[in-house]
Design a protein around this motif. Sequence first.
Motif, PDB file in Angstrom:
ATOM      1  N   LEU A 245      -1.662   6.828  -0.678  1.00 25.16           N
ATOM      2  CA  LEU A 245      -1.097   5.660  -0.006  1.00 25.16           C
ATOM      3  C   LEU A 245      -1.580   4.388  -0.688  1.00 25.16           C
ATOM      4  O   LEU A 245      -2.654   4.350  -1.281  1.00 25.16           O
ATOM      5  CB  LEU A 245      -1.497   5.658   1.470  1.00 25.16           C
ATOM      6  N   HIS A 246      -0.774   3.336  -0.581  1.00 24.56           N
ATOM      7  CA  HIS A 246      -1.143   2.066  -1.193  1.00 24.56           C
ATOM      8  C   HIS A 246      -2.159   1.326  -0.318  1.00 24.56           C
ATOM      9  O   HIS A 246      -2.410   1.683   0.835  1.00 24.56           O
ATOM     10  CB  HIS A 246       0.106   1.210  -1.399  1.00 24.56           C
ATOM     11  N   ASP A 247      -2.712   0.285  -0.875  1.00 18.95           N
ATOM     12  CA  ASP A 247      -3.734  -0.472  -0.142  1.00 18.95           C
ATOM     13  C   ASP A 247      -3.143  -1.217   1.057  1.00 18.95           C
ATOM     14  O   ASP A 247      -3.828  -1.439   2.051  1.00 18.95           O
ATOM     15  CB  ASP A 247      -4.421  -1.481  -1.075  1.00 18.95           C
ATOM     16  N   ASP A 248      -1.872  -1.640   0.953  1.00 16.08           N
ATOM     17  CA  ASP A 248      -1.269  -2.437   2.028  1.00 16.08           C
ATOM     18  C   ASP A 248      -0.656  -1.525   3.085  1.00 16.08           C
ATOM     19  O   ASP A 248       0.529  -1.594   3.399  1.00 16.08           O
ATOM     20  CB  ASP A 248      -0.191  -3.365   1.461  1.00 16.08           C
ATOM     21  N   ILE A 249      -1.511  -0.686   3.661  1.00 11.28           N
ATOM     22  CA  ILE A 249      -0.969   0.354   4.529  1.00 11.28           C
ATOM     23  C   ILE A 249      -0.952  -0.034   6.002  1.00 11.28           C
ATOM     24  O   ILE A 249      -0.479   0.750   6.817  1.00 11.28           O
ATOM     25  CB  ILE A 249      -1.755   1.673   4.367  1.00 11.28           C
ATOM     26  N   ALA A 280      -0.179   5.187   7.916  1.00 14.39           N
ATOM     27  CA  ALA A 280       0.275   3.946   7.283  1.00 14.39           C
ATOM     28  C   ALA A 280       1.305   3.278   8.173  1.00 14.39           C
ATOM     29  O   ALA A 280       2.122   3.943   8.806  1.00 14.39           O
ATOM     30  CB  ALA A 280       0.877   4.202   5.900  1.00 14.39           C
ATOM     31  N   ALA A 281       1.218   1.951   8.233  1.00 15.22           N
ATOM     32  CA  ALA A 281       2.230   1.145   8.917  1.00 15.22           C
ATOM     33  C   ALA A 281       2.343  -0.147   8.113  1.00 15.22           C
ATOM     34  O   ALA A 281       1.652  -1.132   8.384  1.00 15.22           O
ATOM     35  CB  ALA A 281       1.822   0.869  10.364  1.00 15.22           C
ATOM     36  N   THR A 282       3.176  -0.123   7.104  1.00 20.97           N
ATOM     37  CA  THR A 282       3.365  -1.293   6.250  1.00 20.97           C
ATOM     38  C   THR A 282       4.430  -2.187   6.873  1.00 20.97           C
ATOM     39  O   THR A 282       4.988  -1.885   7.930  1.00 20.97           O
ATOM     40  CB  THR A 282       3.796  -0.880   4.835  1.00 20.97           C
ATOM     41  N   ARG A 283       4.755  -3.275   6.193  1.00 23.76           N
ATOM     42  CA  ARG A 283       5.792  -4.145   6.739  1.00 23.76           C
ATOM     43  C   ARG A 283       7.164  -3.473   6.708  1.00 23.76           C
ATOM     44  O   ARG A 283       8.086  -3.885   7.410  1.00 23.76           O
ATOM     45  CB  ARG A 283       5.852  -5.464   5.967  1.00 23.76           C
ATOM     46  N   HIS A 285       7.579   0.363   6.504  1.00 26.43           N
ATOM     47  CA  HIS A 285       7.721   1.733   6.977  1.00 26.43           C
ATOM     48  C   HIS A 285       6.466   2.250   7.666  1.00 26.43           C
ATOM     49  O   HIS A 285       5.385   1.662   7.557  1.00 26.43           O
ATOM     50  CB  HIS A 285       8.078   2.664   5.809  1.00 26.43           C
ATOM     51  N   TYR A 286       6.643   3.372   8.386  1.00 27.73           N
ATOM     52  CA  TYR A 286       5.555   4.129   8.999  1.00 27.73           C
ATOM     53  C   TYR A 286       5.369   5.437   8.232  1.00 27.73           C
ATOM     54  O   TYR A 286       6.332   6.008   7.721  1.00 27.73           O
ATOM     55  CB  TYR A 286       5.876   4.503  10.451  1.00 27.73           C
ATOM     56  N   THR A 287       4.129   5.920   8.209  1.00 26.43           N
ATOM     57  CA  THR A 287       3.847   7.240   7.641  1.00 26.43           C
ATOM     58  C   THR A 287       3.012   8.039   8.623  1.00 26.43           C
ATOM     59  O   THR A 287       1.974   7.563   9.103  1.00 26.43           O
ATOM     60  CB  THR A 287       3.097   7.127   6.302  1.00 26.43           C
ATOM     61  N   LEU A 288       3.472   9.258   8.917  1.00 24.93           N
ATOM     62  CA  LEU A 288       2.755  10.158   9.811  1.00 24.93           C
ATOM     63  C   LEU A 288       2.262  11.362   9.011  1.00 24.93           C
ATOM     64  O   LEU A 288       2.999  11.941   8.203  1.00 24.93           O
ATOM     65  CB  LEU A 288       3.675  10.653  10.932  1.00 24.93           C
ATOM     66  N   LEU A 297       0.304  20.597   4.886  1.00 22.85           N
ATOM     67  CA  LEU A 297       0.065  19.173   5.176  1.00 22.85           C
ATOM     68  C   LEU A 297       1.147  18.338   4.518  1.00 22.85           C
ATOM     69  O   LEU A 297       1.345  18.404   3.295  1.00 22.85           O
ATOM     70  CB  LEU A 297      -1.314  18.757   4.657  1.00 22.85           C
ATOM     71  N   VAL A 298       1.837  17.525   5.313  1.00 18.45           N
ATOM     72  CA  VAL A 298       2.888  16.660   4.790  1.00 18.45           C
ATOM     73  C   VAL A 298       2.731  15.257   5.346  1.00 18.45           C
ATOM     74  O   VAL A 298       2.104  15.042   6.386  1.00 18.45           O
ATOM     75  CB  VAL A 298       4.304  17.189   5.135  1.00 18.45           C
ATOM     76  N   HIS A 299       3.282  14.290   4.611  1.00 10.93           N
ATOM     77  CA  HIS A 299       3.445  12.930   5.104  1.00 10.93           C
ATOM     78  C   HIS A 299       4.920  12.701   5.362  1.00 10.93           C
ATOM     79  O   HIS A 299       5.750  12.915   4.467  1.00 10.93           O
ATOM     80  CB  HIS A 299       2.927  11.909   4.086  1.00 10.93           C
ATOM     81  N   VAL A 300       5.245  12.281   6.578  1.00  9.76           N
ATOM     82  CA  VAL A 300       6.631  12.007   6.953  1.00  9.76           C
ATOM     83  C   VAL A 300       6.784  10.494   7.093  1.00  9.76           C
ATOM     84  O   VAL A 300       6.031   9.851   7.832  1.00  9.76           O
ATOM     85  CB  VAL A 300       7.013  12.715   8.265  1.00  9.76           C
ATOM     86  N   HIS A 301       7.756   9.937   6.380  1.00 10.36           N
ATOM     87  CA  HIS A 301       7.923   8.484   6.295  1.00 10.36           C
ATOM     88  C   HIS A 301       9.209   8.046   6.995  1.00 10.36           C
ATOM     89  O   HIS A 301      10.262   8.677   6.837  1.00 10.36           O
ATOM     90  CB  HIS A 301       7.991   8.050   4.826  1.00 10.36           C
TER      91      HIS A 301
END
Length: 315
Positions: A245-249, A280-283, A285-288, A297-301
């Motif tokens: 994930l990026h820093d701006d999460i 993550a909750a950027t300006r 999107h959300y990531t779960l 293990l997955v990330h759902v965006h």
Amino acid sequence: MTTPPTLIFHHYPSSPFSEKVRLMLGYKNIPWKSVVIPMVSPKPDLIALTGGYRKTPVLQIGADIYCDTALIADVLEHIQPLPTLYPEPSKGMARILAQWADSTLFQTAMAYNLQPRGLSQLFEHAPPEAAQAFVQDRKAMSAGMARQRPQDATAAYKSYLRRLSDMLDVRPFILGDVPCITDFAMYHPLWFTRVRTSVLAGLLEATPAVLDWMDRMAAIGHGAMEKSSALQAIQVAAASVPAALHDDIFQDEHGIALGSQVVVSAESFGLEPTHGELVAATRMHYTLRRTDERAGLVHVHFPRIGYSLKPGEAA
């Protein structure tokens, strides 16, 4: 030189939103793998990846799962910036028009397309129960939404087509000399009328500029596609690790901390929830983060716009 990621696209041939993405893949010349999913629930193999989200299409890159075509467009833009979907100086207008097309225009066009004659053509080669299953499935997905009658949809659709024709009087694409996200968003419901429910396509003939533009869009094509399977896609997810994930999460609008158990669901059509840990909750999107017994293990965006974030419990 960085090896481009392998894109796995979960879709079915008659899905209009899938056609939007298929054309964007062709426009950007990005190779992709095709996994054809069921048109109606149950969709157990897709749910293994998304955790609940069942709308079509879904884009998979390893163990990262991207929901909604608005977010998928941004992912494609990041992978292959040129040709851009968001050309200056009109990228803000392009996004707003695309959002209108994906909601108002789409709902109006489909209320027109799925009147009895259109529905009959769509399922003319399918068993009789297939059409009924589709109708019941879409009723469940649109529970609580106002539904346009075909007569009202017809009148509105004709007006929208005339307005679109006006926009195409002096340029080959909606906002300029090249396609942008607006073109792809406005094209796909009209494509459904012209290609999937062609018995109803006569109303397009009143706007020849729109038909010419549709020919230009169709000529883009779908790019290089390779067939794959749901089992292979799940195996890819299980063998992969989600991208860093990026820093701006974190942009907090809900008072929900990262690491919390949450639920994300669409605000209107297709309300099936996805549970997971908010990572993550950027300006944008959300990531779960979630774990599935088959996919691992997955990330759902999800995009922020059009989706709600609420506290939840571990599934």
